[in-house]
Design a protein around this motif. Structure first.
Motif, mmCIF file in Angstrom:
data_model
loop_
_atom_site.group_PDB
_atom_site.id
_atom_site.type_symbol
_atom_site.label_atom_id
_atom_site.label_comp_id
_atom_site.label_asym_id
_atom_site.label_seq_id
_atom_site.Cartn_x
_atom_site.Cartn_y
_atom_site.Cartn_z
ATOM 1 N N UNK A 31 17.249 -2.510 -10.434
ATOM 2 C CA UNK A 31 16.622 -2.788 -9.598
ATOM 3 C C UNK A 31 15.699 -0.690 -9.642
ATOM 4 N N UNK A 32 14.919 -1.453 -8.612
ATOM 5 C CA UNK A 32 14.000 -0.064 -8.523
ATOM 6 C C UNK A 32 13.020 -0.192 -7.757
ATOM 7 N N UNK A 33 13.289 0.663 -6.242
ATOM 8 C CA UNK A 33 11.856 0.046 -5.267
ATOM 9 C C UNK A 33 11.281 1.596 -5.162
ATOM 10 N N UNK A 34 10.774 1.655 -6.347
ATOM 11 C CA UNK A 34 9.947 3.236 -6.193
ATOM 12 C C UNK A 34 8.713 2.030 -7.007
ATOM 13 N N UNK A 35 9.135 0.978 -8.059
ATOM 14 C CA UNK A 35 8.143 0.527 -8.715
ATOM 15 C C UNK A 35 8.095 -0.649 -7.750
ATOM 16 N N UNK A 36 9.561 -1.372 -6.880
ATOM 17 C CA UNK A 36 8.863 -2.555 -6.286
ATOM 18 C C UNK A 36 7.613 -2.049 -4.989
ATOM 19 N N UNK A 37 8.400 -1.063 -4.365
ATOM 20 C CA UNK A 37 6.720 -0.930 -3.442
ATOM 21 C C UNK A 37 5.802 -0.490 -3.727
ATOM 22 N N UNK A 38 6.013 -0.075 -5.375
ATOM 23 C CA UNK A 38 4.520 -0.127 -5.937
ATOM 24 C C UNK A 38 3.234 -1.778 -6.516
ATOM 25 N N UNK A 39 4.581 -1.962 -6.797
ATOM 26 C CA UNK A 39 3.543 -3.728 -7.138
ATOM 27 C C UNK A 39 3.284 -4.294 -5.897
ATOM 28 N N UNK A 40 3.898 -4.004 -4.875
ATOM 29 C CA UNK A 40 3.714 -5.012 -3.619
ATOM 30 C C UNK A 40 2.377 -4.269 -2.824
ATOM 31 N N UNK A 41 2.506 -3.275 -3.043
ATOM 32 C CA UNK A 41 0.988 -2.473 -2.421
ATOM 33 C C UNK A 41 -0.250 -3.166 -3.411
ATOM 34 N N UNK A 42 0.289 -2.926 -4.591
ATOM 35 C CA UNK A 42 -1.601 -4.025 -5.585
ATOM 36 C C UNK A 42 -1.353 -5.505 -5.343
ATOM 37 N N UNK A 43 -0.438 -5.701 -4.459
ATOM 38 C CA UNK A 43 -0.163 -7.379 -4.853
ATOM 39 C C UNK A 43 -0.582 -7.700 -3.154
ATOM 40 N N UNK A 44 0.230 -7.302 -1.688
ATOM 41 C CA UNK A 44 0.199 -7.724 -1.006
ATOM 42 C C UNK A 44 -1.330 -7.817 -0.282
ATOM 43 N N UNK A 45 -2.205 -6.778 -0.718
ATOM 44 C CA UNK A 45 -3.351 -5.973 -0.261
ATOM 45 C C UNK A 45 -4.479 -7.146 0.013
ATOM 46 N N UNK A 46 -3.991 -8.529 -0.562
ATOM 47 C CA UNK A 46 -4.969 -9.746 -1.155
ATOM 48 C C UNK A 46 -5.203 -10.476 -0.363
ATOM 49 N N UNK A 47 -6.003 -10.626 -0.405
ATOM 50 C CA UNK A 47 -6.336 -12.160 0.347
ATOM 51 C C UNK A 47 -5.423 -13.333 -0.188
ATOM 52 N N UNK A 48 -4.546 -13.605 1.147
ATOM 53 C CA UNK A 48 -3.059 -13.889 1.490
ATOM 54 C C UNK A 48 -1.574 -13.799 1.011
ATOM 55 N N UNK A 49 -2.068 -12.473 0.747
ATOM 56 C CA UNK A 49 -0.611 -11.627 0.856
ATOM 57 C C UNK A 49 0.169 -11.072 1.719
ATOM 58 N N UNK A 50 -1.152 -10.575 2.624
ATOM 59 C CA UNK A 50 -0.687 -8.920 3.117
ATOM 60 C C UNK A 50 0.309 -10.220 4.606
ATOM 61 N N UNK A 51 -0.431 -11.114 5.049
ATOM 62 C CA UNK A 51 0.740 -12.179 5.610
ATOM 63 C C UNK A 51 2.181 -12.488 5.126
ATOM 64 N N UNK A 52 2.252 -12.827 4.159
ATOM 65 C CA UNK A 52 3.293 -13.408 3.659
ATOM 66 C C UNK A 52 4.550 -11.775 3.146
ATOM 67 N N UNK A 53 3.841 -10.779 3.296
ATOM 68 C CA UNK A 53 4.492 -9.647 3.023
ATOM 69 C C UNK A 53 4.618 -8.990 4.129
ATOM 70 N N UNK A 54 4.654 -9.841 5.146
ATOM 71 C CA UNK A 54 4.622 -8.428 6.639
ATOM 72 C C UNK A 54 5.803 -9.878 6.486
ATOM 73 N N UNK A 55 5.988 -11.063 6.236
ATOM 74 C CA UNK A 55 6.827 -12.104 7.147
ATOM 75 C C UNK A 55 8.318 -12.218 6.353
ATOM 76 N N UNK A 56 7.821 -11.040 5.006
ATOM 77 C CA UNK A 56 9.228 -10.920 3.876
ATOM 78 C C UNK A 56 9.904 -10.266 4.823
ATOM 79 N N UNK A 57 9.375 -9.034 4.966
ATOM 80 C CA UNK A 57 10.270 -7.644 5.220
ATOM 81 C C UNK A 57 10.338 -7.670 7.054
ATOM 82 N N UNK A 58 9.998 -8.593 7.668
ATOM 83 C CA UNK A 58 10.386 -8.737 9.058
ATOM 84 C C UNK A 58 11.127 -9.825 9.604
#
Length: 511
Positions: free
Chosen positions: A293-320
């Motif tokens: 488990x590595x939250x630092x790298x998880x955050x970095x990778x989500x940051x790269x992916x979640x701001x592309x079309x269609x991913x932003x909403x998926x990330x927000x739904x996941x954390x909320x």
């Protein structure tokens, strides 16, 4: 591939369509001197038609010494004013490689623009050639029908031309037909063309053909051959194939289940810019699949992916909705508080993470204690915590390197700083790879070595994790030929097109 004879046959027709007035074809240079001078004078004054005409002279060596570069310059001046024939003639130069490096894609784009802006004669001549089987013209006409350039949009009319080009072994046409039939849900017909493209070594054809083999769509299922095709496609640099191979290793589909190998393929896909690979990597680091488990790298990778079309909403739904009370969300909240310098609030969140036995919680507590802006800062305790985490966390090693280099909380020791940075970089930590590259680039703590700097930058680049500073320096290695690299301005531009610098702050804004 389209041979030179085909290129030149098209080019000749384009040129003839805008050639000089018949009077010049019939007169000798002596007889036409005044007329030639008048045309040259008009061209110099900016007359688009005259500029196009002079370009034709230079291209064919008529009235002037043949000079392709000069021809292109005159056509470019005319094209800048919107002369459709000159635009088509520029396409001729790119098509033949006369006056400029050959670029078939640019040639097609210029021809399409010329046709779209009203050069219907160019379309008609290519249509005639396409009907006779000219491969380049087949592709051009097919593109016109698909996009509605010069004709009414009618993708169905592109099929006969793509089929002719495919039968002539044009790989681009084989791929296009394969995709068209895939989208039409006719996998058997898609297989027919994708298989041909795959045999010709096209990476994207190999990917789609391999996937169909793996799934048994339109063809008898053969997972072994499917995996082989996917591996060849991945070797050709196709990111979708890397992602699918990662899935196969994660699930044991066609290969023996191996999450660690799956993680490696996701990493390669992320390095090629795949947002899907970034997301899957983030899940792996968050959940500890194929890695710790590595939250630092998880955050970095989500940051790269979640701001592309269609991913932003998926990330927000996941954390909320899916994991609102998880240690990972506590980590993100802590990072958001830390960036806002709400240090006490951040510490509370990171203690929740540590309580869940996630090393990143203790690492970030150490980061806060080392921050001079924190009223209760304690650099010595920060060093102690980081050393406790260093065996499990490459980020801790990276941070320790910085403390040893600055002498913060510990005696300044550049040798120790380099040692920790190397360990973090060798563990695959992208930020450390960039930082170690910087050390070699500057000769800071090590002997200056551009070759080693480029080597470490390359490792981070292949993961899609170049920092802004490393991005510029790695690009300069190619632009200037540093470290024994061959000068490659295009590769330098490709490197500079990366976008790593602002994603994390944007990700945290979603909390």
């Amino acid at each position: 591939m389209i041979n030179n004879r085909l290129y030149r046959s098209i080019g000749l027709i384009v040129l003839l369509a805008i050639s000089a007035s018949p009077v010049f074809a019939q007169q000798t240079l002596e007889e036409a001197t005044d007329s030639i001078r008048n045309v040259l004078e008009l061209a110099k004054k900016g007359d688009a038609g005259a500029q196009n005409q002079v370009g034709g002279w230079y291209y064919r060596g008529r009235h002037v010494k043949q000079n392709y570069e000069e021809a292109l310059q005159w056509w470019a001046r005319s094209a800048k004013q919107g002369n459709v024939q000159a635009i088509g003639n520029m396409g001729l130069c790119y098509q033949t490689g006369n006056g400029i490096e050959r670029d078939s894609l640019m040639a097609v784009q210029l021809y399409m623009r010329s046709i779209g802006d009203g050069n219907i004669a160019l379309f008609d001549r290519n249509l005639d050639l396409a009907q006779k089987g000219n491969v380049f013209s087949c592709m051009l006409i097919a593109d016109c029908y698909q996009k509605g350039i010069g004709v009414k949009k009618d993708p169905a009319k592109s099929l006969p031309f793509l089929t002719k080009a495919s039968d002539a072994n044009c790989v681009a046409a084989q791929l296009q037909l394969g995709i068209i039939y895939l989208n039409a849900r006719q996998p058997a017909e898609a297989v027919k063309w994708l298989k041909k493209g795959a045999r010709n070594g096209d990476g994207v054809c190999l990917f789609h053909y391999g996937r169909l083999l793996l799934e048994g769509q339109g063809i008898t299922q053969d997972k072994t051959e499917g995996i082989n095709c996917l591996l060849r496609a991945a070797d050709a640099g196709v990111p979708q194939s890397m992602v699918l191979l990662g899935d196969c290793y994660m699930d044991g589909n066609g290969v023996r289940k191996n999450p660690e190998q799956g993680l490696k393929w996701y990493t390669k896909g992320a390095g090629k810019g795949s947002a899907t690979a970034e997301w899957k990597l983030a899940d792996c680091y968050r959940l500890g699949i194929g890695t710790s488990v590595n939250y630092d790298l998880a955050m970095t990778r989500y940051a790269q992916a979640a701001l592309t079309p269609g991913r932003k909403k998926a990330f927000k739904e996941m954390i909320t909705d899916s994991i609102p009370d998880s240690p990972f969300v506590a980590y993100l909240k802590g990072m958001k508080d830390y960036s806002a310098k709400n240090f006490d609030s951040a510490l509370k969140q990171f203690r929740i993470v540590e309580k869940a036995k996630i090393t990143d919680g203790k690492v970030m507590q150490a980061v806060i204690l080392a921050n001079s802006s924190y009223t209760k800062s304690n650099p010595k305790k920060s060093v102690k915590l980081l050393k406790e985490c260093s065996e499990k966390s490459p980020q801790a090693m990276y941070l320790l390197s910085g403390l040893y280099e600055t002498g913060k909380g510990v005696d300044k020791n550049m040798q120790e700083a380099v040692g920790y940075m190397k360990r973090a970089a060798e563990d695959g930590y992208g930020v450390a790879q960039c930082a170690l590259g910087d050390m070699y680039f500057e000769g800071r703590g090590v002997e200056q070595d551009y070759a080693l700097a480029a080597e470490w930058y390359a490792k981070a680049y292949n993961q899609g994790l170049l920092t802004e500073n490393a991005e510029k320096r790695y690009a300069s290695c190619y632009a200037e030929g540093l470290g024994g690299l061959e000068k490659d301005p295009k590769q330098a531009d490709t490197i500079l097109s990366g976008d790593f610098k602002t994603h994390i702050s944007e990700l945290l804004s979603l909390l």
